[in-house]
Design a protein around this motif. Sequence first.
Motif, PDB file in Angstrom:
ATOM      1  N   ALA A  45      21.719   0.683   7.312  1.00 48.01           N
ATOM      2  CA  ALA A  45      22.968   1.308   7.737  1.00 48.01           C
ATOM      3  C   ALA A  45      23.575   2.175   6.640  1.00 48.01           C
ATOM      4  CB  ALA A  45      23.964   0.231   8.161  1.00 48.01           C
ATOM      5  N   ARG A  46      23.472   1.740   5.387  1.00 50.24           N
ATOM      6  CA  ARG A  46      24.108   2.485   4.293  1.00 50.24           C
ATOM      7  C   ARG A  46      23.154   3.453   3.608  1.00 50.24           C
ATOM      8  NH1 ARG A  46      25.209   0.857  -1.097  1.00 50.24           N
ATOM      9  NH2 ARG A  46      24.543  -1.273  -0.590  1.00 50.24           N
ATOM     10  N   HIS A  47      21.936   2.988   3.295  1.00 46.33           N
ATOM     11  CA  HIS A  47      20.979   3.841   2.587  1.00 46.33           C
ATOM     12  C   HIS A  47      20.224   4.789   3.517  1.00 46.33           C
ATOM     13  CE1 HIS A  47      21.844   1.603  -0.966  1.00 46.33           C
ATOM     14  NE2 HIS A  47      21.303   0.477  -0.525  1.00 46.33           N
ATOM     15  N   LEU A  48      20.269   4.544   4.814  1.00 46.82           N
ATOM     16  CA  LEU A  48      19.572   5.362   5.817  1.00 46.82           C
ATOM     17  C   LEU A  48      18.078   5.458   5.505  1.00 46.82           C
ATOM     18  CD1 LEU A  48      22.192   8.257   6.212  1.00 46.82           C
ATOM     19  CD2 LEU A  48      21.994   6.133   7.526  1.00 46.82           C
ATOM     20  N   SER A  49      17.527   4.385   4.981  1.00 46.48           N
ATOM     21  CA  SER A  49      16.107   4.344   4.628  1.00 46.48           C
ATOM     22  C   SER A  49      15.384   3.325   5.505  1.00 46.48           C
ATOM     23  CB  SER A  49      15.947   3.926   3.158  1.00 46.48           C
ATOM     24  OG  SER A  49      16.431   2.597   2.979  1.00 46.48           O
ATOM     25  N   PRO A  50      14.065   3.483   5.677  1.00 46.73           N
ATOM     26  CA  PRO A  50      13.277   2.481   6.408  1.00 46.73           C
ATOM     27  C   PRO A  50      13.034   1.278   5.492  1.00 46.73           C
ATOM     28  CG  PRO A  50      11.837   4.222   5.654  1.00 46.73           C
ATOM     29  CD  PRO A  50      13.239   4.636   5.274  1.00 46.73           C
ATOM     30  N   HIS A  51      14.080   0.505   5.229  1.00 44.59           N
ATOM     31  CA  HIS A  51      14.064  -0.495   4.160  1.00 44.59           C
ATOM     32  C   HIS A  51      13.104  -1.660   4.411  1.00 44.59           C
ATOM     33  CE1 HIS A  51      16.759  -2.047   7.157  1.00 44.59           C
ATOM     34  NE2 HIS A  51      16.922  -3.187   6.524  1.00 44.59           N
ATOM     35  N   ILE A  52      12.973  -2.080   5.670  1.00 41.83           N
ATOM     36  CA  ILE A  52      12.026  -3.166   5.965  1.00 41.83           C
ATOM     37  C   ILE A  52      10.596  -2.690   5.730  1.00 41.83           C
ATOM     38  CG2 ILE A  52      11.172  -4.754   7.724  1.00 41.83           C
ATOM     39  CD1 ILE A  52      13.986  -5.365   6.776  1.00 41.83           C
ATOM     40  N   SER A  53      10.316  -1.461   6.156  1.00 44.82           N
ATOM     41  CA  SER A  53       9.000  -0.876   5.922  1.00 44.82           C
ATOM     42  C   SER A  53       8.719  -0.775   4.430  1.00 44.82           C
ATOM     43  CB  SER A  53       8.920   0.515   6.563  1.00 44.82           C
ATOM     44  OG  SER A  53       7.658   1.106   6.341  1.00 44.82           O
ATOM     45  N   SER A  54       9.754  -0.455   3.651  1.00 43.72           N
ATOM     46  CA  SER A  54       9.610  -0.364   2.199  1.00 43.72           C
ATOM     47  C   SER A  54       9.235  -1.720   1.605  1.00 43.72           C
ATOM     48  CB  SER A  54      10.910   0.138   1.575  1.00 43.72           C
ATOM     49  OG  SER A  54      10.816   0.174   0.164  1.00 43.72           O
ATOM     50  N   ILE A  55       9.883  -2.768   2.098  1.00 43.85           N
ATOM     51  CA  ILE A  55       9.583  -4.118   1.607  1.00 43.85           C
ATOM     52  C   ILE A  55       8.145  -4.503   1.952  1.00 43.85           C
ATOM     53  CG2 ILE A  55      10.137  -6.567   1.887  1.00 43.85           C
ATOM     54  CD1 ILE A  55      13.062  -5.711   2.332  1.00 43.85           C
ATOM     55  N   VAL A  56       7.729  -4.183   3.177  1.00 48.57           N
ATOM     56  CA  VAL A  56       6.364  -4.493   3.616  1.00 48.57           C
ATOM     57  C   VAL A  56       5.342  -3.806   2.709  1.00 48.57           C
ATOM     58  CG1 VAL A  56       4.671  -4.152   5.458  1.00 48.57           C
ATOM     59  CG2 VAL A  56       6.981  -4.927   6.018  1.00 48.57           C
ATOM     60  N   GLN A  57       5.574  -2.539   2.403  1.00 51.14           N
ATOM     61  CA  GLN A  57       4.639  -1.797   1.567  1.00 51.14           C
ATOM     62  C   GLN A  57       4.630  -2.330   0.138  1.00 51.14           C
ATOM     63  OE1 GLN A  57       1.857   0.417  -0.044  1.00 51.14           O
ATOM     64  NE2 GLN A  57       2.213   0.122   2.129  1.00 51.14           N
ATOM     65  N   THR A  58       5.777  -2.731  -0.370  1.00 50.59           N
ATOM     66  CA  THR A  58       5.863  -3.288  -1.713  1.00 50.59           C
ATOM     67  C   THR A  58       5.043  -4.568  -1.818  1.00 50.59           C
ATOM     68  OG1 THR A  58       8.088  -2.366  -2.032  1.00 50.59           O
ATOM     69  CG2 THR A  58       7.428  -4.184  -3.478  1.00 50.59           C
ATOM     70  N   VAL A  59       5.181  -5.428  -0.828  1.00 43.68           N
ATOM     71  CA  VAL A  59       4.431  -6.687  -0.808  1.00 43.68           C
ATOM     72  C   VAL A  59       2.928  -6.416  -0.691  1.00 43.68           C
ATOM     73  CG1 VAL A  59       3.994  -8.813   0.480  1.00 43.68           C
ATOM     74  CG2 VAL A  59       6.345  -8.033   0.116  1.00 43.68           C
ATOM     75  N   THR A  60       2.560  -5.463   0.155  1.00 43.67           N
ATOM     76  CA  THR A  60       1.147  -5.112   0.341  1.00 43.67           C
ATOM     77  C   THR A  60       0.516  -4.675  -0.980  1.00 43.67           C
ATOM     78  OG1 THR A  60       1.533  -4.408   2.624  1.00 43.67           O
ATOM     79  CG2 THR A  60      -0.464  -3.597   1.548  1.00 43.67           C
ATOM     80  N   ALA A  61       1.194  -3.767  -1.688  1.00 43.69           N
ATOM     81  CA  ALA A  61       0.669  -3.266  -2.960  1.00 43.69           C
ATOM     82  C   ALA A  61       0.553  -4.388  -3.982  1.00 43.69           C
ATOM     83  CB  ALA A  61       1.572  -2.155  -3.494  1.00 43.69           C
ATOM     84  N   ALA A  62       1.548  -5.271  -4.036  1.00 40.95           N
ATOM     85  CA  ALA A  62       1.532  -6.374  -4.999  1.00 40.95           C
ATOM     86  C   ALA A  62       0.372  -7.328  -4.734  1.00 40.95           C
ATOM     87  CB  ALA A  62       2.861  -7.127  -4.946  1.00 40.95           C
ATOM     88  N   VAL A  63       0.120  -7.616  -3.467  1.00 40.48           N
ATOM     89  CA  VAL A  63      -0.976  -8.520  -3.105  1.00 40.48           C
ATOM     90  C   VAL A  63      -2.322  -7.913  -3.488  1.00 40.48           C
ATOM     91  CG1 VAL A  63      -2.221  -9.556  -1.166  1.00 40.48           C
ATOM     92  CG2 VAL A  63       0.276  -9.701  -1.265  1.00 40.48           C
ATOM     93  N   LEU A  64      -2.502  -6.611  -3.227  1.00 42.25           N
ATOM     94  CA  LEU A  64      -3.770  -5.953  -3.555  1.00 42.25           C
ATOM     95  C   LEU A  64      -4.022  -5.948  -5.063  1.00 42.25           C
ATOM     96  CD1 LEU A  64      -3.724  -2.942  -1.057  1.00 42.25           C
ATOM     97  CD2 LEU A  64      -5.247  -4.920  -1.014  1.00 42.25           C
ATOM     98  N   ILE A  65      -2.995  -5.643  -5.844  1.00 42.99           N
ATOM     99  CA  ILE A  65      -3.155  -5.653  -7.301  1.00 42.99           C
ATOM    100  C   ILE A  65      -3.495  -7.061  -7.784  1.00 42.99           C
ATOM    101  CG2 ILE A  65      -1.873  -5.482  -9.477  1.00 42.99           C
ATOM    102  CD1 ILE A  65      -2.834  -2.805  -8.449  1.00 42.99           C
ATOM    103  N   ALA A  66      -2.877  -8.061  -7.189  1.00 41.00           N
ATOM    104  CA  ALA A  66      -3.169  -9.452  -7.565  1.00 41.00           C
ATOM    105  C   ALA A  66      -4.625  -9.802  -7.268  1.00 41.00           C
ATOM    106  CB  ALA A  66      -2.237 -10.402  -6.819  1.00 41.00           C
ATOM    107  N   VAL A  67      -5.137  -9.324  -6.139  1.00 40.81           N
ATOM    108  CA  VAL A  67      -6.536  -9.570  -5.776  1.00 40.81           C
ATOM    109  C   VAL A  67      -7.474  -8.880  -6.765  1.00 40.81           C
ATOM    110  CG1 VAL A  67      -8.320  -9.121  -4.046  1.00 40.81           C
ATOM    111  CG2 VAL A  67      -6.059  -9.937  -3.330  1.00 40.81           C
ATOM    112  N   PHE A  68      -7.165  -7.629  -7.121  1.00 47.00           N
ATOM    113  CA  PHE A  68      -8.005  -6.903  -8.085  1.00 47.00           C
ATOM    114  C   PHE A  68      -8.005  -7.601  -9.441  1.00 47.00           C
ATOM    115  CE2 PHE A  68      -6.744  -2.832  -5.628  1.00 47.00           C
ATOM    116  CZ  PHE A  68      -7.645  -3.154  -4.631  1.00 47.00           C
ATOM    117  N   ALA A  69      -6.848  -8.116  -9.832  1.00 48.47           N
ATOM    118  CA  ALA A  69      -6.755  -8.833 -11.103  1.00 48.47           C
ATOM    119  C   ALA A  69      -7.582 -10.112 -11.053  1.00 48.47           C
ATOM    120  CB  ALA A  69      -5.294  -9.157 -11.408  1.00 48.47           C
ATOM    121  N   LEU A  70      -7.549 -10.786  -9.902  1.00 45.24           N
ATOM    122  CA  LEU A  70      -8.303 -12.027  -9.725  1.00 45.24           C
ATOM    123  C   LEU A  70      -9.802 -11.787  -9.865  1.00 45.24           C
ATOM    124  CD1 LEU A  70      -8.103 -15.057  -8.991  1.00 45.24           C
ATOM    125  CD2 LEU A  70      -8.352 -14.394  -6.588  1.00 45.24           C
ATOM    126  N   PHE A  71     -10.255 -10.640  -9.338  1.00 45.19           N
ATOM    127  CA  PHE A  71     -11.678 -10.298  -9.417  1.00 45.19           C
ATOM    128  C   PHE A  71     -12.029  -9.573 -10.717  1.00 45.19           C
ATOM    129  CE2 PHE A  71     -11.463 -11.165  -4.877  1.00 45.19           C
ATOM    130  CZ  PHE A  71     -12.704 -11.739  -4.632  1.00 45.19           C
TER     131      PHE A  71
END
Length: 491
Positions: A339-365
């Motif tokens: 409502a205030r930032h006029l941004s797709p904020h939930i989508s932003s959170i989803v993408q942030t989590v996705t990137a973090a999980v992938l980096i964690a997997v690469f680090a694990l391997f």
Amino acid sequence: MTQLESPGVEASAKRTLHGSLGVTAIVFMVVAAASPLTVVGGAAPLGILLGNGVGFPALYAISAVILLLFAVGLAAMTRHVPKPGAFFTYVGYGLGRSTGLAAAWIAMLAYTTIQVSVYGYVGYIMSVTVTSLGGPDVAWWLYSLATIALVGVLGFRHIDLSSKVLGVLLIAEVGIVLLMVAAVMISGGAQGLSLAPFEPAQIVSGSPGVGLMFAIAAFIGFEATAIFRDEAKEPHRTIPRATYAAVIGIGVFYTLASWGLVMAWGPDHILDEAAADPGTLILRTMSAYLGVAGEVTVNVLLITSMFACVLSFHNVITRYQHSMSNAGVLPEKVGAVHARHLSPHISSIVQTVTAAVLIAVFALFQLDPVLQVFTWFAGVATLAIAILMAVTSVAVIVYFLRTKKDRRIWNTVLAPALGFLGLIVSAVLIVAYFPIMVGDVDAAGTPVFGTVSWLLIALVVVFPVIGYLQARWIRARRPAAYAKLTDTIAG
């Protein structure tokens, strides 16, 4: 419009993005995604080393011509399809809902893999920089995760903030590279100035398919101008102009910058210099021609350049997910607008989590952040985007032949057809030389398709298949949602 009732969003918030971005702001957003200094300092040395050596700069010019032809059809579609979904929407309008959804998923693959590849590189550069300054020796992936968190914060907020941050960083990194090229030209370079990189024999030397992959990868993001349609001022004019400006500007700059890099060390020595350490070639070049001040400046700007790159791609991906949510493909909450930032904020959170999980997997391997995370996934992204653009070119031709809404033959048939041919040839070359990029070669250095090559290339096949299967499921179980896909009457 549908009203939302989710955390942090007022009930009156709508699912439509709004803004007043002009041509300059949008060009900054997408050119920042191309990340000038990251390309000149990271991708260009690898293109020279693993690709076609001295002839690599010419591949930027060739790529620019191919993508400019593609952009002609893309710009024509933006005038007649008033939707922000870009590939997802345009392929749907031209080739039907199922193909459109397949395109959406391959676009998600392309943008996600190119973004996470740069997260790997920025983690490496930050680790090396901090260690060289006497700081603690911290694992690269911790820096990557910290960068993901900061990008997530900016992506959560209004797009104007991101565009201003990207604009400042972009001007600084373009400026330092042009200063280096000027210094090389004034000094005459190591072996004198020449057009050796544009000689046919040099262009086809080595592994041109790998070089072409790195060249096209440098342009990924320019086509995303259409994604910002809802946030653009006078989008029917702003988007086409931004698209042309982005691809032409990127093409000229990278051709000039990489030529300057070759001239800095000379055609006879550039390959050896790149082989010594491709990751520090730009730093050594700056030190040689601009002194310690230039080296330190470019080291800082290289980090900010990569940050600008991942921030821009974050904004692109979140808007893709927003469009897919509004089409009923992703969960409804993903399409929420703050409502205030006029941004797709939930989508932003989803993408942030996705990137973090992938980096964690690469680090694990325990993947190498440059030779594996960056190189492998940049290759996947480039192959995916080349195929996606080729399909979009076909969709443009089919759409205008069917609707007759635009009778300009060059804009709707000839240019898209030539772009399609160039993109298909590029995709074939990338596949042919893919094993070299990932290190799948025999004792003689001949490319051999091993497990890694097949697994990475398989991603480009699996993701569109997921899209087709999802479209069939939606059509069978949720016909109303299927009718809404890409808002097209084709099917």
